[in-house]
Design an enzyme around this catalytic site. Structure first.
Site, PDB file in Angstrom:
ATOM      1  N   ASN A   9     -49.009 -62.753  16.533  1.00 26.99           N
ATOM      2  CA  ASN A   9     -49.897 -62.488  17.705  1.00 26.99           C
ATOM      3  C   ASN A   9     -51.010 -61.691  17.428  1.00 26.99           C
ATOM      4  O   ASN A   9     -50.912 -60.673  17.039  1.00 26.99           O
ATOM      5  CB  ASN A   9     -48.877 -62.050  18.675  1.00 26.99           C
ATOM      6  CG  ASN A   9     -49.725 -61.603  20.091  1.00 26.99           C
ATOM      7  OD1 ASN A   9     -50.821 -62.012  20.137  1.00 26.99           O
ATOM      8  ND2 ASN A   9     -49.172 -60.920  20.946  1.00 26.99           N
ATOM      9  N   LYS A  11     -53.514 -61.559  19.236  1.00 32.25           N
ATOM     10  CA  LYS A  11     -54.073 -60.519  20.248  1.00 32.25           C
ATOM     11  C   LYS A  11     -55.674 -60.644  20.453  1.00 32.25           C
ATOM     12  O   LYS A  11     -56.120 -61.912  20.061  1.00 32.25           O
ATOM     13  CB  LYS A  11     -53.685 -59.100  20.119  1.00 32.25           C
ATOM     14  CG  LYS A  11     -52.155 -58.753  20.156  1.00 32.25           C
ATOM     15  CD  LYS A  11     -51.766 -57.356  20.330  1.00 32.25           C
ATOM     16  CE  LYS A  11     -50.184 -57.502  20.128  1.00 32.25           C
ATOM     17  NZ  LYS A  11     -49.460 -56.133  20.413  1.00 32.25           N
ATOM     18  N   HIS A  95     -45.918 -61.580  27.649  1.00 25.46           N
ATOM     19  CA  HIS A  95     -45.972 -60.409  26.750  1.00 25.46           C
ATOM     20  C   HIS A  95     -46.177 -59.111  27.708  1.00 25.46           C
ATOM     21  O   HIS A  95     -46.967 -59.208  28.623  1.00 25.46           O
ATOM     22  CB  HIS A  95     -47.377 -60.819  25.889  1.00 25.46           C
ATOM     23  CG  HIS A  95     -47.223 -59.666  24.772  1.00 25.46           C
ATOM     24  ND1 HIS A  95     -47.931 -58.351  25.022  1.00 25.46           N
ATOM     25  CD2 HIS A  95     -46.970 -59.576  23.277  1.00 25.46           C
ATOM     26  CE1 HIS A  95     -47.858 -57.746  23.672  1.00 25.46           C
ATOM     27  NE2 HIS A  95     -47.324 -58.623  22.879  1.00 25.46           N
ATOM     28  N   GLU A  97     -48.255 -56.815  27.316  1.00 14.84           N
ATOM     29  CA  GLU A  97     -49.530 -56.398  27.684  1.00 14.84           C
ATOM     30  C   GLU A  97     -50.136 -57.343  28.816  1.00 14.84           C
ATOM     31  O   GLU A  97     -51.095 -56.825  29.586  1.00 14.84           O
ATOM     32  CB  GLU A  97     -50.465 -56.732  26.425  1.00 14.84           C
ATOM     33  CG  GLU A  97     -50.407 -55.609  25.582  1.00 14.84           C
ATOM     34  CD  GLU A  97     -50.390 -55.897  24.066  1.00 14.84           C
ATOM     35  OE1 GLU A  97     -50.934 -56.946  23.626  1.00 14.84           O
ATOM     36  OE2 GLU A  97     -49.758 -55.299  23.119  1.00 14.84           O
ATOM     37  N   GLU A 167     -38.891 -57.463  23.165  1.00 16.78           N
ATOM     38  CA  GLU A 167     -39.896 -56.381  22.632  1.00 16.78           C
ATOM     39  C   GLU A 167     -39.964 -55.399  23.503  1.00 16.78           C
ATOM     40  O   GLU A 167     -40.442 -55.170  24.539  1.00 16.78           O
ATOM     41  CB  GLU A 167     -41.402 -57.282  22.739  1.00 16.78           C
ATOM     42  CG  GLU A 167     -41.643 -58.271  22.039  1.00 16.78           C
ATOM     43  CD  GLU A 167     -43.310 -58.559  21.719  1.00 16.78           C
ATOM     44  OE1 GLU A 167     -43.440 -58.444  20.430  1.00 16.78           O
ATOM     45  OE2 GLU A 167     -43.691 -58.754  22.629  1.00 16.78           O
ATOM     46  N   GLY A 173     -46.886 -51.709  18.998  1.00 12.64           N
ATOM     47  CA  GLY A 173     -48.302 -51.056  18.602  1.00 12.64           C
ATOM     48  C   GLY A 173     -47.964 -49.536  18.361  1.00 12.64           C
ATOM     49  O   GLY A 173     -49.165 -48.971  18.176  1.00 12.64           O
ATOM     50  N   SER A 213     -43.827 -53.303  16.142  1.00 13.47           N
ATOM     51  CA  SER A 213     -43.894 -52.655  15.060  1.00 13.47           C
ATOM     52  C   SER A 213     -43.077 -53.202  13.881  1.00 13.47           C
ATOM     53  O   SER A 213     -42.677 -52.316  13.214  1.00 13.47           O
ATOM     54  CB  SER A 213     -43.622 -51.102  15.171  1.00 13.47           C
ATOM     55  OG  SER A 213     -44.619 -50.577  16.259  1.00 13.47           O
TER      56      SER A 213
HETATM   57  P1  PGA Z   1     -46.796 -54.938  17.264  1.00 12.04           P
HETATM   58  O1  PGA Z   1     -47.113 -56.235  18.273  1.00 12.04           O
HETATM   59  O2  PGA Z   1     -46.255 -55.627  15.967  1.00 12.04           O
HETATM   60  O3  PGA Z   1     -48.215 -54.604  16.631  1.00 12.04           O
HETATM   61  O4  PGA Z   1     -46.063 -53.594  17.411  1.00 12.04           O
HETATM   62  C1  PGA Z   1     -45.980 -56.762  18.636  1.00 12.04           C
HETATM   63  C2  PGA Z   1     -46.547 -57.591  20.047  1.00 12.04           C
HETATM   64  O5  PGA Z   1     -47.108 -57.058  20.677  1.00 12.04           O
HETATM   65  O6  PGA Z   1     -46.034 -58.835  19.896  1.00 12.04           O
END
Ligand code: PGA
Length: 252
Positions: A9, A11, A95, A97, A167, A173, A213
């Protein structure tokens, strides 16, 4: 046996040149690991260019979001069929976010999921609890609600085209990764819910990715837990080396 599926992803990162270069490097590396399913999900404006770079490679393309209408006066939105036209096989929906940053509800996500499936996309449907919810012992209740309201209304045929991504929001993140016990317990719970809602065949086949992460150095442990079928990778998907190391870690 379920295949492993690693999706990147990207982003709101990469330039056009950077996206092309990253896709080319992922395509070259992933070709050497054909037993692992690999997808990249770039920002909308780069999808078509990235599709061109991926031509002839096994790497699949995904969008990061879509609208639930087929077309219309929705400034700034993207219809599922547009993603198909741009070369996408997948779309990420729900997601954190978007749930927590853009106020997307389970009801909206069910509409989006139905629209994406109707357009011929497969959906990576994200679920996961906040830190406060985990600390309050509500993880399973949160996951159950997200599944009951977000996907339970699908038919089994539709659900067969849905990948789930667990997740934990506190791990996205942050560099904090779920322990293997936490990840396996959540994945087993999610698969059990899918069994209750859709029956054995769908539950045994559904791919459940872990996200939050995931890095080259923790991937092997997570990816070989019994109910973990892959990873949705954010930060570590932005460099070909770290992403491909995660892809290789998925090999049994
Ligand atoms: P990350 O993000 O690996 O940077 O923690 C995962 C995600 O948002 O799908």
């Amino acid at each position: 046996m379920r295949p492993k599926f690693i999706a990147g992803n990207w982003k709101m990162y990469t330039s056009l040149t950077g996206a092309r270069d990253l896709a080319a490097a992922v395509a070259a590396g992933a070709s050497a690991v054909p037993e692992v399913m690999v997808a990249v999900c770039p920002p909308f404006p780069w999808l078509n260019a990235v599709k061109g770079v991926l031509a002839g490679s096994p790497v699949l393309l995904g969008g990061q979001n879509c609208h639930f209408e087929t077309e219309g006066a929705f400034t700034g939105e993207v219809a599922p069929a547009m993603l198909v036209d741009a070369g996408c096989e997948y779309v990420i929906l729900g997601h954190s976010e978007r749930r927590h940053g853009m106020g997307e509800t389970n009801a909206v996500l069910l509409k989006k999921t139905r629209a994406a499936l109707a357009a011929g996309l497969k959906v990576i449907f994200c679920i996961g609890e906040l830190l406060a919810e985990r600390e309050a012992g509500q993880t399973e209740a949160v996951l159950a609600k997200q599944l009951r309201e977000g996907v339970a209304g699908l038919t089994p045929d539709q659900m067969a085209n849905v990948v789930l991504a667990y997740e934990p929001v506190w791990a996205i993140g942050t560099g904090k990764v779920a322990t293997p016990d936490q990840a396996q317990a959540a994945h087993a719970f999610v698969r059990g819910m899918v069994r209750t809602l859709f029956g054995d065949a769908i539950a045994n086949g559904v791919l459940i990715q872990y996200g939050g992460s995931v890095k080259a150095d923790n991937a092997a442990t997570l990816l070989h837990l019994p109910d973990v079928d892959g990873a949705l990778v954010g930060g570590a998907s932005l460099k070909a080396d770290s992403f491909l190391a995660i892809v290789k870690a998925a090999v049994r």
